[in-house]
Motif scaffolding. Sequence first.
Motif, short mmCIF file in Angstrom:
data_model
loop_
_atom_site.label_atom_id
_atom_site.label_comp_id
_atom_site.label_asym_id
_atom_site.label_seq_id
_atom_site.Cartn_x
_atom_site.Cartn_y
_atom_site.Cartn_z
N MET A 86 -51.04 -24.43 17.96
CA MET A 86 -50.82 -25.77 18.50
C MET A 86 -51.40 -26.84 17.59
SD MET A 86 -49.26 -26.94 21.24
CE MET A 86 -48.58 -28.40 20.48
N GLY A 87 -52.32 -26.45 16.69
CA GLY A 87 -52.86 -27.43 15.74
C GLY A 87 -54.18 -28.06 16.14
N HIS A 88 -55.04 -27.29 16.82
CA HIS A 88 -56.37 -27.82 17.16
C HIS A 88 -57.15 -28.09 15.88
CE1 HIS A 88 -60.32 -28.31 18.83
NE2 HIS A 88 -59.89 -28.14 20.06
N ASN A 121 -54.61 -21.74 19.84
CA ASN A 121 -55.09 -23.05 19.40
C ASN A 121 -54.62 -23.39 17.99
OD1 ASN A 121 -56.79 -24.42 21.44
ND2 ASN A 121 -57.91 -22.49 21.43
#
Lengths: 260, 411
Positions: free
Chosen positions: A52-54, A49
């Motif tokens: 991915m840049g949550h 996460n």
Amino acid sequence: MSDPLLKIENLHVAVEGKQILRGLNLTVRPGEIHAIMGPNGSGKSTLSNALMGHPSYLVTSGTVTYKGQQIQELPADERARQGIFLAFQYPTAIPGVSLGNFLLAAVRNVRGAANVKPLEFRKELMACMKDLGIRQDFAGRYVNEGFSGGEKKRVEILQMAMLRPSLAILDETDSGLDIDALRIVAEGVNRQVTPEMGVLVITHYQRLLDYIKPDFVHVLVSGRIVQSGGPELALELEARGYDELLRTHGADAAPVVAGA
Amino acid sequence: MTTMADDMLNLEPASLEALSRQLGEPGWALEARRAAQEAFAALPFPERTEEAWRRTPPELFNPQGRGIVRLTPAFDLLGEGEPEEPVGLPFEKGLARLGQVPESLGPSGSRLQEKFSALNAAFRSGGAWVGLPRGRSLDRPLQITHQVPTIQAPAAFFPHSRIVGERHSKATVVESFASQGGDLLAAPVVEIQLEEGACLQYVLVSRWGEGTRALTHLDVRLARNSQLRVLFLGVGGATTKAFLTGNLDGEGAKSEFLGLVFASGQQHFDVDTLQNHHVPAGNSDVLFNCALNESSRSIFTGNIFVAPGAQKTDAYQKNRNLLLSGKAHADSIPKLEILANDVRCTHGATFTTYDQDQQFYLQSRGLPDADARRLIITGFFQEVIERLEGPVLVEWLAGLMQEKMETSLGV
């Protein structure tokens, strides 16, 4: 050796104020497949996460360098447009949005709208669906709504095929799959891997690695990589389990002293 | 389209004569207006304490002190194809052809039992008349548009539309109500009557201007084996109160009421649906999706009535609310009155806020924040829109929602 595709240095990540990753280092070069293994709660999903840049996963220190550029501040959509892809462990349903329309919007954003012609897109989508054993009517179904666990995972790999990433992160892609589905999904991934591409396979079990052969295996415990090796390490872990590593490196273990 | 906002026309009895004369109506039509005006005067104004008016003050719809807007609707057909003569007429022309007042507007008719319907019957100043001939299928959707232009002084508009689907006719009718600027009270009444085996899709588009308060009545009567699909689409107006009623009068009738509300700013939508199951083996299905942005508000009250003896009734209703802002507010009130014992009735309501997981999922596929948001809302509407038949209609509706989304979200 070629320049790294991904270089993670001393990465610390907190979720809702709780520190999960505590100084993770990892380098992935083009053409390499890395497996990240680890027990539950070790930070595997946090890593995917955060990469991915949550927005809920806060990088408290350290850097993530992708193709020579630090990306830890970039929003998820920007990372996706630069070629990072995450196959989710639990893909989210988007009611009312058909898979076909969703993928068209995604592909347009990632490849640039001018480069996507609807008819060719349609043809490519149908071909990819066929390869993954996904029925054509799924293009008209709402994204992940009412899909079985196996269907969701296949559709994740379908998205990967359409978006053609440079760095693919597969988060527990084997969970919820029976052996036949696992084989189809793994073959789908293997078909897509190119010499320019890096793959991060995140998994609890060794079984996926029978199908997607890693070049490197890393063990994640309590937010750090505590051991790295070749494919044989996965088999070793399968045989002896995570208990010993947890005793040595777990949250309750004595802190790691520099040089120890 | 001709328009007249005539200051000389007001709620005085003398205006009845003027309206009737301007519309070229026969004497018996004027007599019916007079009877309706008497009924209106005799009926009490609704009180806030009444259940239907607890959440929207009835005083907002006080018609006193307003001029009357007279308007002729425009008729055309949606989509491309051979030009054909639209089957609609202005209400007064249809009335003249019929040669008498329809039962509901007669001295003991249902319209004269309710304050605002009686007001509409007396001061009717527009509306459409659509007769769908027996056994006839319309290929393309008929579009009726009531477009009130900008008004200077406070005004009221009382359109009455009547659609009769004769036996085994099949059609789609889209009726749009719109206005520009100015302080307008709009109180439309729509009556639909479906004869045996008739099949109708009816879309009511409520896209009033910012200064409009709208009080809408839609009443449908369904004979044996007739099928109706209604879509109420609420996007415009300051305050909207709507009463949407399906009467399942004949066995085997099927009544589907769909709703889409997209509210923003300070908009207020209060919609009551009622499915009256008078006879056995009726099927009703209600699906109402409301998306609320900024400080907007919606109230959905879903009534199902099953009369004694209306066995084998199948009634379903669902209300979904998507709250796009922390200041928006939605209420969902199901009311079931079931007086038969062999029936199936279900209802459900959901309230969801903007979903961060959905947002992240879409962004992780390269969609910028605004695109992701738009796709989630589009999906929320699409569920309802896709229930309608006909690609031309579906596309037209999707375009309409898109337009509203662009103005209210700025995306």
